[in-house]
Design an enzyme around this catalytic site. Structure first.
Site, PDB file in Angstrom:
ATOM      1  N   GLU A  90       0.836  -1.213   0.000  1.00 49.49           N
ATOM      2  CA  GLU A  90       0.000   0.000   0.000  1.00 49.49           C
ATOM      3  C   GLU A  90       0.865   1.255   0.000  1.00 49.49           C
ATOM      4  OE1 GLU A  90      -3.220   0.027   2.872  1.00 49.49           O
ATOM      5  OE2 GLU A  90      -3.231   2.197   2.898  1.00 49.49           O
ATOM      6  N   LYS A 282      -6.955  -0.854  11.649  1.00 41.23           N
ATOM      7  CA  LYS A 282      -6.404  -1.276  10.339  1.00 41.23           C
ATOM      8  C   LYS A 282      -5.130  -0.471  10.055  1.00 41.23           C
ATOM      9  CE  LYS A 282      -6.045  -1.328   5.654  1.00 41.23           C
ATOM     10  NZ  LYS A 282      -5.156  -0.503   4.824  1.00 41.23           N
ATOM     11  N   ASP A 298       3.875 -14.896  11.416  1.00 42.49           N
ATOM     12  CA  ASP A 298       2.540 -15.273  10.933  1.00 42.49           C
ATOM     13  C   ASP A 298       1.566 -14.101  11.116  1.00 42.49           C
ATOM     14  OD1 ASP A 298      -0.009 -16.297  10.643  1.00 42.49           O
ATOM     15  OD2 ASP A 298       0.385 -18.145  11.744  1.00 42.49           O
ATOM     16  N   HIS A 395      -1.735  10.637   0.514  1.00 46.15           N
ATOM     17  CA  HIS A 395      -1.949   9.296  -0.019  1.00 46.15           C
ATOM     18  C   HIS A 395      -1.946   9.311  -1.551  1.00 46.15           C
ATOM     19  CE1 HIS A 395      -3.398   5.171   0.600  1.00 46.15           C
ATOM     20  NE2 HIS A 395      -3.876   5.344  -0.613  1.00 46.15           N
TER      21      HIS A 395
HETATM   22  C1  MEV Z   1      -5.411   3.304   5.343  1.00 42.90           C
HETATM   23  O1  MEV Z   1      -4.767   2.133   4.924  1.00 42.90           O
HETATM   24  C2  MEV Z   1      -5.348   3.433   6.851  1.00 42.90           C
HETATM   25  C3  MEV Z   1      -6.111   4.610   7.457  1.00 42.90           C
HETATM   26  O2  MEV Z   1      -7.462   4.586   7.003  1.00 42.90           O
HETATM   27  C4  MEV Z   1      -6.030   4.475   8.944  1.00 42.90           C
HETATM   28  C5  MEV Z   1      -6.901   5.435   9.704  1.00 42.90           C
HETATM   29  O3  MEV Z   1      -7.939   5.898   9.182  1.00 42.90           O
HETATM   30  O4  MEV Z   1      -6.557   5.698  10.875  1.00 42.90           O
HETATM   31  C6  MEV Z   1      -5.524   5.918   6.982  1.00 42.90           C
END
Ligand code: MEV
Length: 442
Positions: A90, A282, A298, A395
């Site tokens: 990513e 995430k 793992d 991003h």
């Molecule tokens: C994207 O891979 C992860 C984010 O969405 C985490 C977050 O919102 O804290 C940017």
């Protein structure tokens, strides 16, 4: 079976040579078999020995699946500098980790505390003698199990680990006659999955032997397996500084105090709302998984455990927390990490071995500290963007390269586009239109 289905199923596939496997795949599932064949073969390792090692990790392998291997420098963890290896596909994850590491480098770096390193294994069984009777015999059962597993525990005991405890758990109110022997283990620098699983299977066999020796009815062993939930194998990573030392944000328009308050509220939201907590966590796993993968650990086990831990109080919540009081900003992450630095893939996978070397061949607790700090850095960077400029600006800048590759931009077009989009909002359409205009003007 329809001819369509028959054509696309096969018996004895695993026995075919790699080339024959690919041949069958490309001829049955692709429109351009020759090209796909060439492409898959092109990813084979040029060194046959190395390829053999990679093939040994799985079955029915036809090629290798490349993933970017990046590094995030400038991490100071417990006063020690690290360059962190990260395997992730990513855009912006590695850049975000590196930016957060640099930010905290001049503010004391990351600190960690190992809260525990013990792992759990379970033997589920049904036994008609009832809980009270089993509980009365538990001490004798334990002695029997320990005495009959010495061959399996000898090496781990010598390394300072081994079986820490064996408890009896009663599930008979939910399923008639169901009980569990819960083993607690210390596995030192190894993840210990095979050690624990072998011991548990031995416990099952020896529980039966105990029953026979004592003239009791035989328990039925339902299953023996380690638990990937390891709430006793936890590390805390933290950062802290005076609020005034946070500096300003958004090109000087946001004060340190305002930033700290907004940041703390964002963390509070992830504590309150499971929808936000999932995305928030995430982001933490963006960092954690990348290091877990790079070091040959793992990631499925780590993810499963982390999410179970995030729901340990009955509601899915944030893994990280923030406190602003007495002029101080404190941000921390508690995360269970059952990982190893010996055994498994750690020394077999050629790049995992190099990742560990890059980290100075850490012990398992040191690697827990490194992984947790990377997760915290990732979370800090994401939430910092979210409460300031927003996430998409950075991003999409990082994603520009992917868009340009998808649109088959030439090196010259790439250079021009990168310059152009340094001042413009990046989107797939905007880049396509820009390239079309450029191409039309040639
Ligand atoms: C994207 O891979 C992860 C984010 O969405 C985490 C977050 O919102 O804290 C940017």
């Amino acid at each position: 079976m329809s001819p369509q289905v028959e054509h696309k199923t096969i018996s004895g596939f695993s026995k075919l040579s790699k080339r024959k496997k690919i041949k069958w795949i490309v001829e049955n599932f692709f429109k351009d078999p020759e090209n796909v064949m060439k492409e898959l073969v092109s990813y084979w390792h040029k060194d046959d020995k190395q390829q053999e090692i990679l093939d040994g990790f799985s079955e029915n392998t036809i090629s290798n699946f490349p993933m970017p291997f990046g590094v995030a420098p400038n991490f100071i963890i417990n006063g020690k500098p690290y360059v962190i290896p990260m395997v992730i596909e990513e855009s912006s994850v590695v850049a975000a980790a590196a930016a957060a590491a640099k930010f905290w480098m001049s503010r004391g770096g990351f600190k960690t505390e190992i809260i525990g390193t013990q792992k759990i294994g379970q033997v589920f069984f049904k036994w008609d003698i009832g809980y009270t009777s089993i509980a009365q015999k538990l001490s004798a059962i334990k002695q029997h199990l320990l005495a009959h597993s010495l061959d399996l525990t000898k090496n781990m005991n010598a390394r300072g680990g081994g079986i820490v405890d064996i408890k009896l758990k009663d599930f008979s109110d939910q399923e008639e006659g169901l009980y569990q022997l819960e083993g607690t283990f210390e596995t030192c620098d190894s993840m210990g999955a095979n050690y624990i699983k072998s011991l548990l299977e031995r416990f099952g066999l020896e529980l039966k032997a105990f029953a026979i020796n004592h003239g009791l009815s035989e328990p039925e062993i339902i299953m023996s397996i380690l638990s990937n939930y390891t709430p006793q194998c936890v590390v805390r990573a933290s950062v802290s500084c005076k609020i005034s030392d946070l500096g300003t944000f958004d090109q000087g328009t946001m004060t340190a105090k305002h930033f700290a308050q907004k940041f703390a509220t964002a963390i509070r939201i992830a504590e309150i709302d499971p929808y936000r907590a999932t995305t928030h966590n995430k982001g933490i796993f963006n960092g954690i998984d990348a290091v877990v993968l790079a070091t040959g650990n793992d990631f499925r086990a780590i993810e499963a455990c982390g999410h179970a831990y995030a729901a340990r109080n009955g509601k899915y919540s944030s893994l990280s927390h923030c406190n602003i009081s007495d002029g101080m900003f404190k941000f921390w992450l508690d995360i269970p990490l059952a990982i190893g630095t010996v055994g498994g893939l750690t020394k077999l996978h050629p790049i995992a071995k190099r990742s560990l070397e890059l980290l100075g061949n850490p012990s398992a607790p040191e690697l827990m500290s490194i992984i947790a700090s990377t997760g915290l850095a990732q979370n800090f960077a994401a939430v910092r963007s979210l409460v300031t400029t927003g996430i998409q600006k950075g991003h999409m800048k990082m994603h520009l390269q992917n868009i340009l590759n998808t649109l088959e931009a030439t090196p010259e077009e790439k250079e021009k586009s990168i310059d152009h989009f340094s001042k413009q909002v990046v989107s797939f359409n905007a880049v396509r239109e820009y390239l079309n205009t450029q191409r039309a003007s040639v």
